[in-house]
Write a protein that holds these residues in place. Structure first.
Motif, PDB file in Angstrom:
ATOM      1  N   ASN A 153       0.525  -1.250   0.061  1.00  0.00           N
ATOM      2  CA  ASN A 153      -0.025   0.000   0.199  1.00  0.00           C
ATOM      3  C   ASN A 153       0.839   1.121   0.014  1.00  0.00           C
ATOM      4  N   GLU A 154       2.239   1.086   0.435  1.00  0.00           N
ATOM      5  CA  GLU A 154       3.036   2.308   0.622  1.00  0.00           C
ATOM      6  C   GLU A 154       3.576   2.668  -1.013  1.00  0.00           C
ATOM      7  N   GLY A 155       3.518   4.036  -0.987  1.00  0.00           N
ATOM      8  CA  GLY A 155       4.114   4.510  -2.325  1.00  0.00           C
ATOM      9  C   GLY A 155       5.345   4.301  -2.642  1.00  0.00           C
ATOM     10  N   GLN A 156       5.998   4.553  -1.492  1.00  0.00           N
ATOM     11  CA  GLN A 156       7.449   4.500  -1.683  1.00  0.00           C
ATOM     12  C   GLN A 156       8.161   3.117  -2.199  1.00  0.00           C
ATOM     13  N   ILE A 157       7.240   1.859  -1.910  1.00  0.00           N
ATOM     14  CA  ILE A 157       7.640   0.728  -2.339  1.00  0.00           C
ATOM     15  C   ILE A 157       7.601   0.828  -3.754  1.00  0.00           C
ATOM     16  N   TRP A 158       6.662   1.254  -4.618  1.00  0.00           N
ATOM     17  CA  TRP A 158       6.668   1.387  -6.153  1.00  0.00           C
ATOM     18  C   TRP A 158       7.739   2.615  -6.624  1.00  0.00           C
ATOM     19  N   GLU A 159       8.129   3.342  -5.953  1.00  0.00           N
ATOM     20  CA  GLU A 159       8.970   4.425  -6.361  1.00  0.00           C
ATOM     21  C   GLU A 159      10.472   3.652  -6.370  1.00  0.00           C
ATOM     22  N   ALA A 160      10.565   2.899  -5.176  1.00  0.00           N
ATOM     23  CA  ALA A 160      11.822   1.987  -5.333  1.00  0.00           C
ATOM     24  C   ALA A 160      11.735   0.860  -6.231  1.00  0.00           C
ATOM     25  N   ALA A 161      10.784   0.353  -6.592  1.00  0.00           N
ATOM     26  CA  ALA A 161      10.602  -0.885  -7.524  1.00  0.00           C
ATOM     27  C   ALA A 161      11.052  -0.041  -9.022  1.00  0.00           C
ATOM     28  N   ALA A 162      10.462   1.186  -9.224  1.00  0.00           N
ATOM     29  CA  ALA A 162      10.901   1.840 -10.550  1.00  0.00           C
ATOM     30  C   ALA A 162      12.298   2.174 -10.454  1.00  0.00           C
ATOM     31  N   THR A 163      12.863   2.513  -9.559  1.00  0.00           N
ATOM     32  CA  THR A 163      14.333   2.674  -9.427  1.00  0.00           C
ATOM     33  C   THR A 163      15.266   1.566  -9.829  1.00  0.00           C
ATOM     34  N   MET A 193      -4.725  -4.543  -4.156  1.00  0.00           N
ATOM     35  CA  MET A 193      -3.807  -4.262  -5.142  1.00  0.00           C
ATOM     36  C   MET A 193      -4.010  -4.988  -6.303  1.00  0.00           C
ATOM     37  N   LEU A 194      -4.999  -5.584  -6.175  1.00  0.00           N
ATOM     38  CA  LEU A 194      -5.525  -6.696  -7.802  1.00  0.00           C
ATOM     39  C   LEU A 194      -4.425  -7.573  -7.967  1.00  0.00           C
ATOM     40  N   ASP A 195      -3.681  -7.701  -9.245  1.00  0.00           N
ATOM     41  CA  ASP A 195      -2.786  -8.588  -9.770  1.00  0.00           C
ATOM     42  C   ASP A 195      -1.584  -8.091  -9.352  1.00  0.00           C
ATOM     43  N   ILE A 196      -0.855  -8.607  -8.256  1.00  0.00           N
ATOM     44  CA  ILE A 196       0.584  -8.185  -7.558  1.00  0.00           C
ATOM     45  C   ILE A 196       1.494  -8.611  -8.644  1.00  0.00           C
ATOM     46  N   LYS A 197       1.534  -9.621  -9.327  1.00  0.00           N
ATOM     47  CA  LYS A 197       2.491 -10.058 -10.238  1.00  0.00           C
ATOM     48  C   LYS A 197       2.590  -9.229 -11.288  1.00  0.00           C
ATOM     49  N   ALA A 198       1.304  -8.805 -11.938  1.00  0.00           N
ATOM     50  CA  ALA A 198       1.370  -7.776 -13.114  1.00  0.00           C
ATOM     51  C   ALA A 198       1.902  -6.446 -12.782  1.00  0.00           C
ATOM     52  N   LYS A 199       1.784  -6.139 -11.446  1.00  0.00           N
ATOM     53  CA  LYS A 199       2.212  -4.939 -11.400  1.00  0.00           C
ATOM     54  C   LYS A 199       3.803  -4.830 -11.202  1.00  0.00           C
ATOM     55  N   TRP A 200       4.599  -5.829 -10.781  1.00  0.00           N
ATOM     56  CA  TRP A 200       5.777  -5.903 -10.692  1.00  0.00           C
ATOM     57  C   TRP A 200       6.183  -6.059 -12.240  1.00  0.00           C
ATOM     58  N   ASP A 201       5.636  -7.238 -12.959  1.00  0.00           N
ATOM     59  CA  ASP A 201       6.229  -7.247 -14.382  1.00  0.00           C
ATOM     60  C   ASP A 201       6.018  -5.578 -15.075  1.00  0.00           C
ATOM     61  N   ALA A 202       5.109  -4.741 -14.598  1.00  0.00           N
ATOM     62  CA  ALA A 202       4.786  -3.754 -15.265  1.00  0.00           C
ATOM     63  C   ALA A 202       5.853  -2.410 -14.935  1.00  0.00           C
ATOM     64  N   PHE A 203       6.346  -2.696 -13.796  1.00  0.00           N
ATOM     65  CA  PHE A 203       7.508  -1.868 -13.254  1.00  0.00           C
ATOM     66  C   PHE A 203       8.874  -2.391 -13.438  1.00  0.00           C
ATOM     67  N   GLY A 204       9.039  -3.584 -14.611  1.00  0.00           N
ATOM     68  CA  GLY A 204       9.973  -3.862 -15.205  1.00  0.00           C
ATOM     69  C   GLY A 204      10.780  -4.887 -14.418  1.00  0.00           C
ATOM     70  N   TRP A 205      10.360  -5.717 -13.484  1.00  0.00           N
ATOM     71  CA  TRP A 205      10.870  -6.563 -12.789  1.00  0.00           C
ATOM     72  C   TRP A 205      10.794  -8.160 -13.453  1.00  0.00           C
ATOM     73  N   HIS A 206      11.686  -8.804 -13.043  1.00  0.00           N
ATOM     74  CA  HIS A 206      11.633 -10.395 -13.531  1.00  0.00           C
ATOM     75  C   HIS A 206      10.778 -11.015 -12.384  1.00  0.00           C
ATOM     76  N   THR A 207       9.740 -11.539 -12.657  1.00  0.00           N
ATOM     77  CA  THR A 207       8.600 -11.733 -11.687  1.00  0.00           C
ATOM     78  C   THR A 207       8.278 -13.210 -11.440  1.00  0.00           C
ATOM     79  N   LEU A 208       8.370 -13.774 -10.411  1.00  0.00           N
ATOM     80  CA  LEU A 208       8.025 -15.110 -10.199  1.00  0.00           C
ATOM     81  C   LEU A 208       7.056 -15.438  -9.354  1.00  0.00           C
ATOM     82  N   GLU A 209       6.207 -16.419  -9.413  1.00  0.00           N
ATOM     83  CA  GLU A 209       5.162 -16.731  -8.220  1.00  0.00           C
ATOM     84  C   GLU A 209       5.249 -17.984  -7.885  1.00  0.00           C
TER      85      GLU A 209
END
Length: 276
Positions: A153-163, A193-209
């Motif tokens: 829920n914290e926005g800083q997580i997603w700023e860090a993910a993009a970085t 947060m809906l589809d968590i994997k899709a979010k990390w994918d969209a932020f450019g991460w190699h995402t595994l579940e």
């Protein structure tokens, strides 16, 4: 890497007993989210990560950042069993004033703690810095960061993910503990947060579940993360809050509830009788 799954399951059970005992002993602490990440911590500290308790400042060490710092009991129990400090400290120091095992991890007080945490959302940013520093200084250590699903829920997580994706931090792995509960409700009812994997994918991460309690699955994705180049890896680990004690599993109250004497005794009995 021994990868003796039976031995690792036994170690995870010991860690759970230590967590229960230390929280009950001081009548304070977070059980549910500590229990949900035990297999991942066990896999990291008793097989995957490179470190030496006698030389905790080794620049080539792998590092673990507990972003969801309220689950410090799991980290402390793991560090004690890994040899960073005597196990008796779990009962004499946890959540006591001016002692080494504070309610949230403190890197200035506790051997083996890489980052002070507790204010949710900051851990991944710190892990980014460690991963970048390793790259610039030519060190080969990897960085692992444990994040709660409520913490997303914290926005800083997603700023860090993009970085992290921007800097292609392939020496960084985020482990997202998706147990579906936070503080006082289901995560989907607090902020879906809906589809968590899709979010990390969209932020450019190699995402595994994976199933976050399955050692075989955990090692498969840790291997994949280590071998993947050009992207940071996010491991979406589906877990059970309160895992290991039947009456605590998936019960939101045990996010921070202290067990009664009867609950403590019954929980310890279940853990001691667990078939591994």
């Amino acid at each position: 890497m021994s990868r003796d799954i039976k031995e690792l399951k036994a170690q995870a059970n010991i860690i759970r007993r230590d967590i229960l005992e230390m929280v009950y002993n001081i009548r304070s602490g977070h059980l549910g989210g500590s229990f949900s990440m035990v297999e991942m911590l066990t896999a990291l500290y008793f097989d995957e990560m490179r470190y030496h308790p006698a030389t905790p400042e080794d620049p080539e060490r792998d590092r673990f950042v507990l972003s969801k710092g309220h689950t410090a009991p799991a980290l402390y129990a793991t560090l004690a069993n890994a040899g960073f400090f005597p196990k008796e400290k779990l009962l004499t120091s946890f959540r006591r004033i001016d002692c080494m095992l504070q309610g949230h991890p403190d890197m200035k007080k506790t051997p083996g703690v890489e980052m002070t945490s507790g204010s949710l959302g900051i851990g991944l940013s710190a892990a980014n810095g460690m991963a970048l520093a390793n790259r610039y200084q030519g060190h080969h250590g990897r960085v692992y960061c444990m994040i709660g699903d409520g913490e997303l829920n914290e926005g800083q997580i997603w700023e860090a993910a993009a970085t992290a994706a921007h800097y292609y931090l392939d020496n960084l792995t985020a482990l997202i503990d998706v147990n579906g509960l936070q503080n006082d409700a289901e995560t989907k009812n607090v902020k879906n947060m809906l589809d968590i994997k899709a979010k990390w994918d969209a932020f450019g991460w190699h995402t595994l579940e994976i199933d976050g309690h399955d050692f075989h699955a955990i090692f498969e994705v840790l291997d994949a993360a280590r071998n993947h180049k050009g992207q940071p890896t996010a491991i979406i680990a589906h877990t059970v809050k309160g895992k290991g004690i039947s009456f605590m599993e998936r019960v939101v109250a045990f996010h921070g509830k202290t067990p009664s004497k009867e609950e403590y005794q019954n929980g310890m009995k279940e853990l001691k009788e667990a078939v591994l």
